[in-house]
Scaffold this active site. Structure first.
Site, mmCIF file in Angstrom:
data_model
loop_
_atom_site.group_PDB
_atom_site.id
_atom_site.type_symbol
_atom_site.label_atom_id
_atom_site.label_comp_id
_atom_site.label_asym_id
_atom_site.label_seq_id
_atom_site.Cartn_x
_atom_site.Cartn_y
_atom_site.Cartn_z
ATOM 1 N N LYS A 1 50.895 -3.397 -8.797
ATOM 2 C CA LYS A 1 49.779 -4.302 -8.486
ATOM 3 C C LYS A 1 49.691 -5.381 -9.544
ATOM 4 C CE LYS A 1 46.835 -2.722 -11.931
ATOM 5 N NZ LYS A 1 46.447 -3.465 -13.135
ATOM 6 N N PRO B 1 57.673 -0.759 -15.490
ATOM 7 C CA PRO B 1 57.469 -0.501 -16.921
ATOM 8 C C PRO B 1 56.149 0.228 -17.155
ATOM 9 C CG PRO B 1 57.024 -2.806 -16.400
ATOM 10 C CD PRO B 1 57.576 -2.192 -15.150
ATOM 11 N N GLY C 1 52.782 0.988 -19.281
ATOM 12 C CA GLY C 1 51.929 0.178 -20.149
ATOM 13 C C GLY C 1 52.130 -1.296 -19.898
ATOM 14 N N GLY D 1 50.524 -2.941 -17.278
ATOM 15 C CA GLY D 1 49.386 -3.524 -16.556
ATOM 16 C C GLY D 1 49.662 -3.733 -15.083
ATOM 17 N N GLY E 1 51.574 4.108 -13.220
ATOM 18 C CA GLY E 1 51.102 5.495 -13.213
ATOM 19 C C GLY E 1 50.088 5.733 -12.101
ATOM 20 N N SER E 2 49.163 4.800 -11.950
ATOM 21 C CA SER E 2 48.134 4.938 -10.907
ATOM 22 C C SER E 2 48.765 4.896 -9.519
ATOM 23 C CB SER E 2 47.137 3.783 -11.004
ATOM 24 O OG SER E 2 46.665 3.635 -12.314
ATOM 25 N N SER E 3 49.746 4.030 -9.351
ATOM 26 C CA SER E 3 50.425 3.925 -8.067
ATOM 27 C C SER E 3 51.191 5.214 -7.760
ATOM 28 C CB SER E 3 51.390 2.732 -8.096
ATOM 29 O OG SER E 3 52.102 2.640 -6.898
ATOM 30 N N ASP F 1 42.359 2.762 -11.471
ATOM 31 C CA ASP F 1 43.165 1.959 -10.552
ATOM 32 C C ASP F 1 43.713 2.750 -9.365
ATOM 33 O OD1 ASP F 1 42.863 -0.362 -11.963
ATOM 34 O OD2 ASP F 1 44.840 -0.321 -12.898
HETATM 35 C C1 LIG Z 1 42.486 -2.819 -16.676
HETATM 36 C C2 LIG Z 1 42.897 -2.289 -15.328
HETATM 37 O O1 LIG Z 1 44.312 -2.077 -15.270
HETATM 38 C C3 LIG Z 1 42.545 -3.320 -14.270
HETATM 39 O O2 LIG Z 1 43.213 -3.048 -13.087
HETATM 40 C C4 LIG Z 1 42.233 -0.989 -15.025
HETATM 41 O O3 LIG Z 1 40.846 -1.102 -14.992
HETATM 42 C C5 LIG Z 1 42.684 0.147 -15.905
HETATM 43 O O4 LIG Z 1 42.809 1.228 -15.064
HETATM 44 P P1 LIG Z 1 43.560 2.573 -15.460
HETATM 45 O O5 LIG Z 1 44.827 2.273 -16.205
HETATM 46 O O6 LIG Z 1 43.632 3.402 -14.219
HETATM 47 O O7 LIG Z 1 42.540 3.104 -16.492
HETATM 48 P P2 LIG Z 1 42.133 4.579 -16.845
HETATM 49 O O8 LIG Z 1 43.343 5.431 -16.999
HETATM 50 O O9 LIG Z 1 41.035 5.008 -15.925
HETATM 51 O O10 LIG Z 1 41.490 4.294 -18.278
HETATM 52 C C6 LIG Z 1 42.230 4.081 -19.452
HETATM 53 C C7 LIG Z 1 41.265 3.687 -20.546
HETATM 54 O O11 LIG Z 1 40.864 2.322 -20.358
HETATM 55 C C8 LIG Z 1 39.485 2.149 -20.602
HETATM 56 N N1 LIG Z 1 38.856 1.595 -19.395
HETATM 57 C C9 LIG Z 1 39.487 1.627 -18.198
HETATM 58 C C10 LIG Z 1 38.914 1.063 -17.068
HETATM 59 C C11 LIG Z 1 37.641 0.473 -17.204
HETATM 60 N N2 LIG Z 1 37.041 -0.075 -16.158
HETATM 61 N N3 LIG Z 1 37.020 0.454 -18.395
HETATM 62 C C12 LIG Z 1 37.608 1.003 -19.498
HETATM 63 O O12 LIG Z 1 37.029 0.968 -20.575
HETATM 64 C C13 LIG Z 1 38.938 3.481 -21.019
HETATM 65 O O13 LIG Z 1 38.964 3.487 -22.414
HETATM 66 C C14 LIG Z 1 39.977 4.473 -20.538
HETATM 67 O O14 LIG Z 1 40.065 5.574 -21.388
HETATM 68 N N1 LIG Z 2 53.914 8.723 -13.441
HETATM 69 C C1 LIG Z 2 53.613 7.956 -14.493
HETATM 70 N N2 LIG Z 2 54.083 6.702 -14.581
HETATM 71 C C2 LIG Z 2 53.772 5.930 -15.624
HETATM 72 N N3 LIG Z 2 53.010 6.307 -16.653
HETATM 73 C C3 LIG Z 2 52.496 7.535 -16.620
HETATM 74 C C4 LIG Z 2 52.774 8.405 -15.544
HETATM 75 N N4 LIG Z 2 52.138 9.548 -15.789
HETATM 76 C C5 LIG Z 2 51.501 9.402 -16.959
HETATM 77 N N5 LIG Z 2 51.696 8.186 -17.476
HETATM 78 C C6 LIG Z 2 51.109 7.683 -18.743
HETATM 79 O O1 LIG Z 2 50.201 6.624 -18.423
HETATM 80 C C7 LIG Z 2 50.357 5.511 -19.304
HETATM 81 C C8 LIG Z 2 49.990 4.222 -18.567
HETATM 82 O O2 LIG Z 2 50.968 3.999 -17.621
HETATM 83 P P1 LIG Z 2 50.953 2.874 -16.517
HETATM 84 O O3 LIG Z 2 52.367 2.612 -16.162
HETATM 85 O O4 LIG Z 2 50.046 3.228 -15.400
HETATM 86 O O5 LIG Z 2 50.346 1.665 -17.335
HETATM 87 P P2 LIG Z 2 49.807 0.341 -16.858
HETATM 88 O O6 LIG Z 2 50.777 -0.309 -15.918
HETATM 89 O O7 LIG Z 2 49.379 -0.418 -18.064
HETATM 90 O O8 LIG Z 2 48.546 0.744 -15.998
HETATM 91 P P3 LIG Z 2 47.214 -0.001 -15.672
HETATM 92 O O9 LIG Z 2 47.507 -1.335 -15.133
HETATM 93 O O10 LIG Z 2 46.664 0.926 -14.630
HETATM 94 O O11 LIG Z 2 46.450 -0.029 -16.963
HETATM 95 C C9 LIG Z 2 51.837 5.583 -19.729
HETATM 96 O O12 LIG Z 2 52.020 5.001 -20.982
HETATM 97 C C10 LIG Z 2 52.114 7.079 -19.732
HETATM 98 O O13 LIG Z 2 51.822 7.638 -20.989
#
Ligand SMILES: C[C@](O)(CO)[C@H](O)COP(=O)(O)OP(=O)(O)OC[C@H]1O[C@@H](n2ccc(N)nc2=O)[C@H](O)[C@@H]1O
Ligand SMILES: Nc1ncnc2c1ncn2[C@@H]1O[C@H](COP(=O)(O)OP(=O)(O)OP(=O)(O)O)[C@@H](O)[C@H]1O
Length: 283
Positions: free
Chosen positions: A13, A96, A98, A100, A104-106, A138
């Site tokens: 996303k 990748p 981390g 954004g 992981g959420s997907s 997410d």
């Molecule tokens: C920034 C976004 O990527 C925008 O799409 C999301 O809101 C983040 O979503 P996400 O990765 O699914 O986040 P989560 O795994 O629920 O939260 C990770 C950490 O981000 C912070 N967090 C996340 C979402 C939110 N609305 N407020 C927060 O403060 C919290 O410290 C939480 O411990």
């Molecule tokens: N299946 C998975 N795929 C990716 N990361 C995972 C998974 N399971 C656990 N994680 C953990 O979740 C962390 C965040 O991963 P993710 O790839 O969702 O980051 P992101 O793209 O920054 O997500 P968001 O946009 O939701 O903040 C990773 O650094 C990893 O430690």
């Protein structure tokens, strides 16, 4: 006899804008953001087991088996549904971590929808989205599968249909921790809520950008580079940076200028997730 396998996409996303309105008592932030999917992502393969065991066969660097969002999603669904079946899972990971772009959420959402189908649970999307939210802010949008204007912590979703350009997404070689950005004292958390729908033009900023750019020179460089060709934006809390182009050819042309130190990919924006398109084709 080997169990039949099902392979499903797990798309990325983008956050087309992201405003932070405030911080709740539990530390989570109130946001307004627009999510759109990319026709680009991981592929997850599932095979049902009849012994109740949940096993992810693909190893992830730095993510222990039981902490993986795929395994956590499968276990929660199994517990809450009382299902006695198990699952073997393999993933082809290209998103990748981390970055954004919600990998992981997907992955968690694809697992919930895939197992709901294979275990024949008959859960509706509302119920899967509620479970999904306990795994990450997410996850619900990936469960719903439609581009959305999101409020709350990202879980209150209103479907929207923005333009679907081609995007060039730059992937700086750094992993940004979402929690780290949201806890930065310099983050501004006082954007005024947008009350008009659709979101008026001129609201495409990402409030996380100044903090992420300050902390990560690689992200700053990516924004500067892409900014020479189009409006360069940060998705979520980074690290990925993206820009839209009217055609694939134009996005490819800029992508061809990238070097080994800064890679990227070209993908079409999509308001209906490719996971949902695939599931629809199975019905
Ligand atoms: C920034 C976004 O990527 C925008 O799409 C999301 O809101 C983040 O979503 P996400 O990765 O699914 O986040 P989560 O795994 O629920 O939260 C990770 C950490 O981000 C912070 N967090 C996340 C979402 C939110 N609305 N407020 C927060 O403060 C919290 O410290 C939480 O411990
Ligand atoms: N299946 C998975 N795929 C990716 N990361 C995972 C998974 N399971 C656990 N994680 C953990 O979740 C962390 C965040 O991963 P993710 O790839 O969702 O980051 P992101 O793209 O920054 O997500 P968001 O946009 O939701 O903040 C990773 O650094 C990893 O430690």
């Amino acid at each position: 006899m080997t169990a039949p396998r099902l392979t499903l996409p797990s798309p990325a996303k983008l956050n087309l804008m992201l405003h932070i309105l405030g911080r709740r008592e539990d530390g989570y932030h109130e946001l307004q953001t627009i999510f759109q999917f990319l026709d680009y992502g991981d592929e997850i393969t599932f095979a049902v087991r009849d012994d109740g065991v949940i096993r992810l066969h693909t190893e992830f660097d730095g993510v222990p088996h039981d902490s993986n969002l795929i395994v956590r999603a499968a276990k929660k669904l199994q517990e809450q549904s009382g299902c006695s079946l198990g699952i073997d899972i393999w993933i082809e990971k290209i998103l990748p971590m981390g970055g954004g772009i919600g990998g992981g959420s997907s992955n968690a959402a694809t697992t919930l929808l895939g197992l709901n189908h294979l275990w024949q649970l008959g859960w509706n999307e509302d119920r899967l989205a509620v479970l999904g939210l306990t795994l990450g802010a997410d996850v619900p949008v990936f469960v719903r599968g439609h581009a959305a204007f999101a409020e709350g912590v990202g879980e209150k979703l209103t479907p929207v249909d923005p333009e679907e350009p081609w995007y060039l997404v730059l992937v700086p070689q750094v992993s940004v921790s979402t929690a780290e950005i949201f806890s930065d004292p310099l983050l501004t958390r006082n954007s005024s809520p947008i009350k008009v729908r659709p979101v008026p033009k001129g609201n495409s900023r990402n409030d996380c950008l100044p903090v992420v750019a300050r902390r990560y020179p690689d992200v700053r460089n990516a924004l500067n580079l892409l900014g020479n060709f189009t409006e360069a934006k940060l998705t979520g809390t980074g690290s990925c940076v993206f820009g839209g182009f009217p055609s694939k050819a134009e996005a490819d042309k800029v992508s061809a200028l990238l070097t080994e130190t800064l890679t990227g990919f070209v993908a079409k924006g999509s308001n209906v997730s490719m996971l949902h398109r695939k599931l629809q084709s199975l019905l």
